[in-house]
Structures are given as structure tokens and as C-alpha cells.
Write an enzyme that holds these catalytic residues in place. Structure first.
Site, mmCIF file in Angstrom:
data_model
loop_
_atom_site.group_PDB
_atom_site.id
_atom_site.type_symbol
_atom_site.label_atom_id
_atom_site.label_comp_id
_atom_site.label_asym_id
_atom_site.label_seq_id
_atom_site.Cartn_x
_atom_site.Cartn_y
_atom_site.Cartn_z
ATOM 1 N N ALA A 230 0.801 -1.378 -0.061
ATOM 2 C CA ALA A 230 0.096 -0.113 0.116
ATOM 3 C C ALA A 230 0.725 1.610 0.234
ATOM 4 O O ALA A 230 1.280 1.217 1.047
ATOM 5 C CB ALA A 230 -1.540 -0.105 1.154
ATOM 6 N N GLY A 233 3.608 3.419 -3.932
ATOM 7 C CA GLY A 233 4.541 4.261 -5.441
ATOM 8 C C GLY A 233 3.859 3.001 -6.651
ATOM 9 O O GLY A 233 4.547 2.762 -7.607
ATOM 10 N N SER A 235 1.974 1.928 -8.788
ATOM 11 C CA SER A 235 0.642 2.920 -9.448
ATOM 12 C C SER A 235 1.870 3.589 -10.149
ATOM 13 O O SER A 235 1.028 3.708 -11.170
ATOM 14 C CB SER A 235 -0.759 3.160 -9.127
ATOM 15 O OG SER A 235 -1.206 1.904 -8.960
ATOM 16 N N ALA A 256 -16.736 1.864 -9.172
ATOM 17 C CA ALA A 256 -16.849 3.504 -8.438
ATOM 18 C C ALA A 256 -17.065 3.111 -7.339
ATOM 19 O O ALA A 256 -16.943 3.904 -6.716
ATOM 20 C CB ALA A 256 -18.666 3.898 -9.545
ATOM 21 N N HIS A 270 -5.642 9.420 -9.422
ATOM 22 C CA HIS A 270 -5.025 8.241 -10.166
ATOM 23 C C HIS A 270 -5.265 8.815 -11.590
ATOM 24 O O HIS A 270 -4.660 9.156 -12.082
ATOM 25 C CB HIS A 270 -6.004 6.969 -10.758
ATOM 26 C CG HIS A 270 -4.895 5.988 -9.379
ATOM 27 N ND1 HIS A 270 -4.887 5.086 -9.823
ATOM 28 C CD2 HIS A 270 -5.224 6.202 -8.542
ATOM 29 C CE1 HIS A 270 -4.202 4.739 -8.726
ATOM 30 N NE2 HIS A 270 -3.991 5.508 -7.610
ATOM 31 N N ARG A 273 -3.456 11.956 -12.861
ATOM 32 C CA ARG A 273 -1.879 11.834 -12.940
ATOM 33 C C ARG A 273 -2.018 11.585 -13.851
ATOM 34 O O ARG A 273 -0.394 11.493 -14.556
ATOM 35 C CB ARG A 273 -1.426 10.566 -11.868
ATOM 36 C CG ARG A 273 0.137 10.483 -11.563
ATOM 37 C CD ARG A 273 0.135 9.810 -9.869
ATOM 38 N NE ARG A 273 -0.451 8.448 -10.539
ATOM 39 C CZ ARG A 273 -1.151 8.149 -9.005
ATOM 40 N NH1 ARG A 273 -0.669 8.546 -7.780
ATOM 41 N NH2 ARG A 273 -1.287 6.751 -10.044
#
Length: 399
Positions: A230, A233, A235, A256, A270, A273
Site C-alpha cells: 500500500a 508507488g 501505480s 465506482a 489517479h 496523474r
């Protein structure tokens, strides 16, 4: 056409003067980089930087044959004394083309940020594109044609590569060289790994390259699994591996979760980014996506896919698990890994690494932990490249 990179660093060089950061501290020997400057066939100098004459001499060249000096930066650069015999630096206006007596043609390309990009065509037709720091070409289309070599700010502006790939200006045989390397880039092997993921490479100052020689073009891994805990980094690392490519399909497996504000904030972070050119689809039906031909795919993440698969198999209930849920889940995992094995798409997948933490207190939690470990193992077997991200640092497990 030969190109000698007199410098490959950012405008202030690397290490930066009077900077004590971790990157500057280890930028020694071949890791030290002067401000980027290119000498083309000994006759054209792109960017005049301090010490250019000494840098050329160290590389076995002389600036005595230079007939044109062009600037790419949005400013005229630092105060530099022009070496005796060298023409005064100038700049070609955007869209204009300059023809040298040596047969080189230099066309100035407009950028989306201050500065000038130069497309150089050699006497024998080889094509070089040089981009200033922090900039990408503006207004390119399919008529641009493919370049044999691109030299630019790959780390700072990976989207420039994506734009060039989109219009066919960068292809599988294009040699992409990263310059303008500053102290915000990782040093050593990590820089090489990150650039290779974008199909690019870095070379030491003083390197002479022949435009049109492609044997050193990095081979971009087609299937990559990025593991991590968790907030490790993972992702960000996965997204970084595809940000130099256009039309990426981002497959979100989390759904969702209407009413969950914390989850909505995560999804929003997300999306903010990711590059605007990426498309997003929310689905856990990964097999059809992998079987289709198309642009690169980023799957985030396998752990949420497993949650959905275990829900479908009623795997949380002991009786259902023993009565057929386990077999159903195994079949789903085998179908997924078979699709990964056969896919023709570039795939980057993210998954959690949970087996190193506290043993879950419930049977269902332990079952999930075990099944995720099995899924990660099976998926990794089908990948050419596997990374483990710890505290934002990517460790190569398989390459």
C-alpha cells in the site's frame, strides 16, 4: 551523419553547482554531465555551452570546422565566451529551413513551450530531431516522417515521445537518446531501467553516435507486472512505464463504489496523474481486452480483479469454496494467465504484495492472501519483466 554529445545534462549541468542533493552527490565520473550540446558532423553545433571546445577535444573532435551555431533554449543561455573562429550563435525562426554548404538542412520546429526544436537532415538523408529542455513538438502530423534519431528531454517530457509515436515520427527503429538530465532524475541503473521502459537510453558525455545505426535501441518489455504494498508507488511506476506511448488503455478494476468518498478521492488522484490522451475503462472482464489487438494496456489492479473473481465464485463461504468455488476461481485465473501468454498487446499490470505482512485474523482473509499470492505467481510467470516497488524504489525481480 555523426553526432557527438558534448554534454547531456540539464542547463546547469550535473552535479549542479553548490547542490548537496543525493543525485548531485553521486554524479561523479561518467555520471557527471555538462549542459546538453550536440556537434553534428563537425560542422553544426546545437547549443553553445561553457567548455564546449574542451568537451569536443576530450571527445577527439575540434570546433574549428563548425560553420553554424544554433540555440535551442528559450534564452540565449549562460554568458559564454564564443571561442575564436566560431560563428556567433543564432536561432532559426519557427517553420523556417536553413541549408548549409555542407548539404545539411536544418528546419526549426515550433514547441509547446519556450524554445526551438531542430530537425536536421544530413547530406545522405539521415534525419535527427533535437528538442530543447521541457518542450515537445507542437502541431506535428503524419507528414513529418520518421526520424532516425531523437535527442530530447525524455525524463522531463515523456509525452513528447508519445506525440512523436502517434504521428509515426518515432518508430521501433528510432534511436531515442535522453539529454537535459538534471538532478530530478534517478542516477545509475535506475535511470537506465526507466529510459528502457520508454524505448530510450542515455549515454555519457563525449559519446559519438552514428545516425541510422539501430542495434542499441532498447527492447521495450511487452508484459510487465508491478508489485508493491500500500502506498509503495507501484501505480506511479506502472504509469511511468507507458507515459511515453500514445493511446494507452487504462483498465480500472475497482469500479465506482458510489457513496465511498475516500475511494472517489483515490480514483480522482489517479485520473489527474494520467496523461489526457489515455482512455479509461472500468471492467474486470480482462480476457477480451487482452485478446483484442490495440494500443498498450495498463491494468490497475489484479488484487481488485481477484476480489471480484472471488465474489463471483462465492469463495468467501467455506461450504461454497469446498463445493466448487475453488475450482471456479482456479479456472478464472488460468483463463486470465492464458490470455496474458497469448496477447499481442503491450501490457503493464499492477498488483498488491500482501504476503509479507501480518497474517489475516479471519479464514476468508487468509484465503484471499493465499489466492493473491498464487495469482501474482501465475501472472509473473507469463511476464518478461517483474518489478517490486518498495518506498517508491523499483527493484527488478525478473528482466
Amino acid at each position: 551523419m555523426e553526432v557527438t554529445l558534448l554534454g547531456t545534462g540539464g542547463p546547469m549541468g550535473l552535479p549542479r553547482p553548490d547542490c548537496s542533493c543525493a543525485v548531485c552527490a553521486v554524479a561523479l565520473g561518467e555520471g557527471a554531465r555538462a549542459a546538453a550540446a550536440l556537434l553534428v558532423d563537425g560542422t553544426l553545433l546545437l547549443d553553445l555551452t561553457p567548455g564546449a571546445a574542451f568537451a569536443a577535444a576530450r571527445a577527439g573532435h575540434s570546433l574549428s570546422g563548425v560553420r553554424q551555431v544554433l540555440l535551442s533554449h528559450p534564452h540565449d543561455g549562460p554568458a559564454v565566451e564564443v571561442p575564436a573562429g566560431l560563428p556567433q550563435p543564432g536561432r532559426v525562426p519557427d517553420g523556417r529551413e536553413l541549408t548549409l554548404l555542407t548539404g545539411h538542412r536544418v528546419r526549426a520546429l515550433p514547441m509547446d513551450a519556450p524554445g526551438t526544436g531542430y530537425a536536421v537532415t544530413g547530406p545522405d538523408g539521415q534525419r535527427l530531431l533535437y528538442l530543447p529542455p521541457g518542450a515537445a513538438p507542437a502541431g506535428l502530423d503524419e507528414t513529418a516522417g520518421m526520424y532516425d534519431m531523437v535527442v530530447g528531454d525524455v525524463v522531463g517530457r515523456p509525452d513528447a515521445l508519445a506525440r512523436l509515436r502517434l504521428v509515426g515520427a518515432v518508430g521501433p527503429a528510432t534511436d531515442v537518446i535522453a539529454v537535459h538530465l538534471d538532478h530530478d532524475v534517478p542516477p545509475g541503473r535506475e535511470l537506465g531501467r526507466r529510459l528502457a521502459a520508454a524505448g530510450a537510453r542515455a549515454v555519457p558525455d563525449g559519446t559519438t553516435l552514428t545516425v541510422g545505426v539501430y542495434e542499441d535501441v532498447p527492447d521495450v518489455p511487452r508484459r510487465t507486472l508491478v508489485l508493491g504494498g500500500a502506498r509503495s508507488g507501484k501505480s506511479v511506476e506502472a504509469e511511468r512505464r507507458l507515459e511515453a506511448f500514445p493511446d494507452v488503455l487504462y483498465v480500472a478494476t475497482g469500479g465506482a463504489r458510489n457513496g465511498d468518498g475516500e475511494w472517489a478521492a483515490r480514483v480522482h488522484a489517479h485520473r489527474e496523474r494520467r496523461p489526457g490522451s489515455w482512455r479509461t475503462t472500468e471492467t474486470c472482464d480482462l480476457v477480451p481486452v487482452l485478446k483484442e489487438d490495440g494500443p498498450p494496456v495498463l491494468i490497475d489492479c489484479l488484487s481488485l480483479w481477484l476480489t471480484d473473481a472471488m465474489d463471483s465464485a462465492a469463495a468467501w463461504d467455506d461450504d461454497e469454496w469446498a463445493g466448487g468455488g475453488e475450482r471456479a476461481l482456479r479456472a478464472r485465473v488460468e483463463e486470465l494467465t492464458a490470455a496474458v501468454r497469448e496477447t499481442r498487446r503491450t501490457v503493464v499490470a499492477v498488483s498488491n504484495e500482501v504476503g509479507s505482512g501480518i497474517v489475516p485474523a479471519t479464514p476468508s482473509g487468509r484465503r484471499y492472501r493465499d489466492e493473491l499470492g498464487r495469482l501474482n505467481t501465475a501472472f509473473a510467470t507469463e511476464c518478461e519483466h517483474v518489478l517490486l516497488v518498495v518506498a517508491g524504489q523499483a527493484l527488478t525481480l525478473k528482466s
